[in-house]
Structures are given as C-alpha cells and as structure tokens.
Motif scaffolding. Structure first.
Motif, PDB file in Angstrom:
ATOM      1  N   ALA A   1      -1.717  -7.384  -4.466  1.00 50.75           N
ATOM      2  CA  ALA A   1      -1.702  -6.160  -5.269  1.00 50.75           C
ATOM      3  C   ALA A   1      -3.001  -6.005  -6.054  1.00 50.75           C
ATOM      4  O   ALA A   1      -3.551  -4.899  -6.157  1.00 50.75           O
ATOM      5  CB  ALA A   1      -0.504  -6.173  -6.210  1.00 50.75           C
ATOM      6  N   LYS A   2      -3.503  -7.132  -6.587  1.00 53.14           N
ATOM      7  CA  LYS A   2      -4.760  -7.073  -7.333  1.00 53.14           C
ATOM      8  C   LYS A   2      -5.902  -6.675  -6.406  1.00 53.14           C
ATOM      9  O   LYS A   2      -6.755  -5.845  -6.760  1.00 53.14           O
ATOM     10  CB  LYS A   2      -5.043  -8.432  -7.976  1.00 53.14           C
ATOM     11  N   ALA A   3      -5.913  -7.245  -5.191  1.00 53.99           N
ATOM     12  CA  ALA A   3      -6.956  -6.920  -4.221  1.00 53.99           C
ATOM     13  C   ALA A   3      -6.886  -5.458  -3.774  1.00 53.99           C
ATOM     14  O   ALA A   3      -7.904  -4.837  -3.452  1.00 53.99           O
ATOM     15  CB  ALA A   3      -6.839  -7.837  -3.010  1.00 53.99           C
ATOM     16  N   LEU A   4      -5.672  -4.897  -3.770  1.00 55.10           N
ATOM     17  CA  LEU A   4      -5.486  -3.509  -3.336  1.00 55.10           C
ATOM     18  C   LEU A   4      -5.760  -2.497  -4.447  1.00 55.10           C
ATOM     19  O   LEU A   4      -5.781  -1.291  -4.182  1.00 55.10           O
ATOM     20  CB  LEU A   4      -4.054  -3.322  -2.813  1.00 55.10           C
ATOM     21  N   GLY A   5      -5.940  -2.983  -5.686  1.00 49.33           N
ATOM     22  CA  GLY A   5      -6.331  -2.066  -6.750  1.00 49.33           C
ATOM     23  C   GLY A   5      -5.413  -1.963  -7.948  1.00 49.33           C
ATOM     24  O   GLY A   5      -5.665  -1.152  -8.852  1.00 49.33           O
ATOM     25  N   ALA A   6      -4.334  -2.732  -7.999  1.00 52.25           N
ATOM     26  CA  ALA A   6      -3.434  -2.685  -9.168  1.00 52.25           C
ATOM     27  C   ALA A   6      -4.214  -3.052 -10.435  1.00 52.25           C
ATOM     28  O   ALA A   6      -4.990  -4.004 -10.444  1.00 52.25           O
ATOM     29  CB  ALA A   6      -2.262  -3.628  -8.976  1.00 52.25           C
TER      30      ALA A   6
ATOM     31  N   GLN B   1       0.833  -1.200   0.000  1.00 51.22           N
ATOM     32  CA  GLN B   1       0.000   0.000   0.000  1.00 51.22           C
ATOM     33  C   GLN B   1       0.873   1.256   0.000  1.00 51.22           C
ATOM     34  O   GLN B   1       0.621   2.218  -0.728  1.00 51.22           O
ATOM     35  CB  GLN B   1      -0.921   0.004   1.229  1.00 51.22           C
ATOM     36  N   ASN B   2       1.934   1.221   0.803  1.00 48.44           N
ATOM     37  CA  ASN B   2       2.866   2.355   0.852  1.00 48.44           C
ATOM     38  C   ASN B   2       3.598   2.552  -0.482  1.00 48.44           C
ATOM     39  O   ASN B   2       3.986   3.663  -0.836  1.00 48.44           O
ATOM     40  CB  ASN B   2       3.890   2.152   1.967  1.00 48.44           C
ATOM     41  N   ALA B   3       3.778   1.448  -1.203  1.00 50.91           N
ATOM     42  CA  ALA B   3       4.450   1.528  -2.500  1.00 50.91           C
ATOM     43  C   ALA B   3       3.537   2.093  -3.585  1.00 50.91           C
ATOM     44  O   ALA B   3       4.006   2.417  -4.686  1.00 50.91           O
ATOM     45  CB  ALA B   3       4.949   0.149  -2.914  1.00 50.91           C
ATOM     46  N   GLY B   4       2.254   2.199  -3.277  1.00 49.78           N
ATOM     47  CA  GLY B   4       1.313   2.807  -4.216  1.00 49.78           C
ATOM     48  C   GLY B   4       0.674   1.854  -5.195  1.00 49.78           C
ATOM     49  O   GLY B   4       0.303   2.254  -6.301  1.00 49.78           O
ATOM     50  N   VAL B   5       0.493   0.575  -4.798  1.00 51.05           N
ATOM     51  CA  VAL B   5      -0.098  -0.383  -5.737  1.00 51.05           C
ATOM     52  C   VAL B   5      -1.558  -0.080  -6.045  1.00 51.05           C
ATOM     53  O   VAL B   5      -2.078  -0.501  -7.078  1.00 51.05           O
ATOM     54  CB  VAL B   5       0.028  -1.841  -5.225  1.00 51.05           C
ATOM     55  N   SER B   6      -2.227   0.666  -5.156  1.00 49.23           N
ATOM     56  CA  SER B   6      -3.655   0.917  -5.345  1.00 49.23           C
ATOM     57  C   SER B   6      -3.952   1.713  -6.614  1.00 49.23           C
ATOM     58  O   SER B   6      -5.046   1.605  -7.178  1.00 49.23           O
ATOM     59  CB  SER B   6      -4.228   1.661  -4.136  1.00 49.23           C
TER      60      SER B   6
END
Length: 447
Positions: A86-91, A59-64
């Motif tokens: 990452a997919k679940a977080l919005g990538a 999340q801190n890396a900005g995957v969303s």
C-alpha cells in the motif's frame, strides 16, 4: 478521509464501524466470502472480497489516493506485506497490526522501516501497557500510551536529606532519560524551569525511561525504598510477555502460571528472573499451594475469556489484593462493565478496544488533544501533531516558547525524550506540559 482497511475480523470490523460512524469514507478488503457479506450487510462501508496482499486488488480498492491504510488481519505476514504494498502504491499513512514481538525487536533489523510502514500496532502490547500502568503506579497519567509503554511518569517527594534540596533545576545533573516536568509546592503547581529552586517536601512529576526514573527517584527520596510487589500472571500469552517487559524493575516479583510445558520452558529461557509454574490457575489446589492469595496483583491474560473470569474470581476469593483480566469477546466487555463491582475485578482490558483507540488517535483530524489537567490549575499535558504549516516545523526543541516543556518527541519510528538540539519535523508528535496562561499561545505556535 478515505481509509482502506484489510481484514474484517473482530478488530477490523469494529474499526470499520467506528470509522464509518464518524463520517470517514471506508473501503474494507476481506478474504472470507461469508465475513465480507456480513460486513456488507451490517455496516455502511464498501466491501471488496479478496486477498489483501494482491497489488491489483489494493489498487482497485483505491490505496493510491487513500489517507490511511490499515492492515488489521490476524496474520502478521499478511499485514506487513499488504502495508508495504500500500505504501509503494501511494497510501499516505500505513498502519499494520502485529502480534509477534519479533517484529518489535529492532536490534538487528527495523521491521517497520524495512517494510516502509508508518506505525506498527500490537493489540497485546497495548493491553499490557494499560494493565502495567495500574500496577506500576496507580493513577499515573496515560502519557506512556503515547510512547508505547516506554515512557514512565512518576511523582516523587523531595526528602530533606536529598542532595537536590536547595538546588536550582538548571544546576542539577539527572543524567540521560529523565525530565522534571512539574513542581508542586504548598498547594501550588508550576511547570519546571531552570531557575526554580527545589525545597524539601516539593512534589515533582518525573518523565523518563523506566530504569532511569527509578534510579533518579532514590536520589530524591534516599530512604524511600520501594516495597516488593508480587505479581501472578495466568497464561504465557503475548500480553503476559508485554507485562514482564514493562515490569522488569527488581521490585516486581513475577510468577507465571502456564499449562503448556513447552511454553514454560521457552519463557524460562527468555526471562530467567521470572518464576514459571507449570499448571492451571483453574486448579484451586495449585492456587493455594502457590499462595496466590498473598499476591498484590493477579492478572488473567490467557486467550480464553471464561477461564480468565473464573480464575479472577478464584484469586479474589483467596485474597489477592488486586485482580485484572483480558477480555477478547465483544459481548463480555459490556457484561463486565455492569458486574465489575460484583466480581471484584478492578480492570478489564479488551485488545480490540485498545487497538481501535490507538488507531483513532493516529487518524484524528485534531492537531492537538488534552491528555491531563495538571493539579492546582497549573496547566495541562497536551499532545500536538506538527503540520507543515506549524511555525515550529524544522526548529529545535530549544526554540519552544516559555511556559512549555516537551517531554516526549515521537518521530515515525521511535518515541524519545528529546534533547534541546532535536529538530521538530512535520508529522512528528509532541507531548508537552503547558502552563495554563500559555496554552493558547503554544497551541497556535505548534498547530
């Protein structure tokens, strides 16, 4: 584009550098403090040190809000977990590097679908595709790379004794899994259409699954039985396993030389039609006893570059007709380019380069690219990525404009030879044979 990469080993670092140089905004996550520092100093990317399977760190890396997420560590489980998170977080698009062929086996569970990852990339399997291409049909177009080695492209000449001579293409029943894409006649080439009448000595370009193409080929050339091709593989690696699968036609007689008795036993159980030899190809005596010099192809595919190079030299000296090898160390790639003629190595494949090339195809901003120019100026084989605003989105293959033949349809989780009723969706990729005078119109329609 914003791209997050997990893993900065040989593959990840090379990928980060390549992406950064072409102008992408790259953030890399690396668990090793030393490697993270080296990448930070050597490349123009943002580096975060930590665990790539941590949702907080991702999340801190900005995957969303990233356009692409690339899991490129050397550990399959880490890549699958981080890609799924990452997919679940919005990538938007996730790509994971894998090594174990287990994750490519969809017979029970589709791992790609289960983890929600858009693309799985196997460096060894990609290397095997490049090597097999030269063995199966030297000079063949690289469309099979698009379909991960599943789609065969062969040329065949119609014998006067073929039952297809004198028939229209629309009247022929080739069976599932084979397309005729191009016909060459008396120096002229034409994209296939239903009204074309085949004549003796016509040269056809066939697209299809390997077994189906080989079966149909004999119907066009009834008396042209393929000669046996003898292949010796040194090392029971994932690359060797990939080659065995791609060379499963009976005309390929394969022997694998492997120094680990346990690996020999496992491979013998998995591939009963392959001859396993327990020993090392570094032994001149073993090479002579196994008549490696009479092999059509010798492929060194262990994970030791020095041994691969030396055994290739040995095989070439003994008389092997064609010699290939796998190279893992970046420094050796450039040396081999300079010394290939001297060493007698026809083909050297680097898994990290094959992986980066595949990734770059997925993240290319271009909605179309040329794969091959057809003979006699007949047209081109092109790859198209279907966007939301494409006029062909949500239409069927039968709605394709004249002068264009779709030979491969790739949806997220599979590559296939399309039927007329298959629906083209946004995000799909098509490999299309396009007649020269229709290239502009087809490109405008698809993109």
């Amino acid at each position: 584009m914003k791209i997050v990469v997990v893993g900065a080993g040989e593959v990840g670092r090379f990928l980060c550098q390549t992406l950064s140089e072409v102008g992408h905004d790259v953030i890399v996550v690396e668990s090793s403090e030393q490697i993270a520092q080296e990448v930070d100093e050597a490349t123009d990317v943002r580096v975060l040190e930590g665990n790539g399977t941590s949702a907080n760190l991702l999340q801190n890396a900005g995957v969303s809000d990233c356009d692409f997420f690339l899991a490129m560590t050397s550990d399959d489980r880490t890549n699958l977990i981080s890609g799924s998170l990452a997919k679940a977080l919005g990538a938007k698009v996730t790509i994971a590097r894998i090594h174990d062929q287990t994750y490519a086996d969809n017979s029970l569970v589709n791992y790609q679908l289960h983890f929600g990852i858009d693309f799985l990339i196997n460096p060894e399997a990609l290397s095997a595709v490049v090597l097999a291409k030269a063995i199966r049909h030297p000079g063949r177009v690289a469309v099979e790379n698009f379909a991960r080695g599943e789609i065969e492209v062969q040329q065949v000449r119609i014998s006067p004794k073929s039952k297809f001579a004198g028939k229209k293409l629309g009247e022929m029943r080739l069976g599932k899994g084979v397309y005729i894409g191009l016909i060459q006649r008396e120096g002229q080439a034409e994209v296939a259409s239903a009204d074309l009448v085949l004549q003796p000595d016509d040269c056809l370009t066939l697209f299809g699954h390997t077994d189906a193409v080989n079966e149909v080929r004999l119907k066009f050339e009834p008396r042209n039985k393929s000669d046996i091709i003898r292949v010796v593989l040194f090392g029971g690696s994932e690359t060797a396993i990939g080659l065995v699968r791609l060379l499963k036609n009976p005309r390929f007689k394969i022997r694998i030389v492997e120094g680990d008795a346990k690996v020999c036993q496992q491979l013998a159980e998995r591939f009963p039609n392959v001859t396993l030899i327990h020993g090392s190809a570094t032994s001149l005596r073993l090479m002579e006893e196994e008549q490696v010099g009479s092999a059509d192809y010798f492929v060194a595919c262990t994970k030791d570059d020095e041994i691969n190079i030396m055994t290739c030299l040995q095989a070439r000296k003994l008389g092997a007709k064609h010699v290939q090898l796998v190279i893992s160390k970046p420094d050796y790639e450039h040396v081999l380019d300079d010394l290939r003629e001297t060493l007698g190595v026809e083909l050297a494949v680097a898994p990290r380069t094959a992986t980066v090339n595949e990734v770059m195809r997925y993240i290319s901003r271009e909605s179309s690219q040329e794969l091959m120019e057809l003979p006699a100026g007949a047209g081109k084989i092109m790859e198209f990525r279907i966007n939301n605003d494409s006029s062909m989105a949500n239409k069927t293959i039968r709605d394709m404009p004249p002068g264009a033949v779709v030979v491969v349809l790739m949806h997220k989780f599979q590559a296939k030879l399309p039927s007329a009723d298959d629906v083209i969706l946004a995000g799909d990729r098509l490999v299309v044979i396009v007649r020269e005078d229709r290239i502009k119109a087809v490109t405008n329609m698809l993109t």
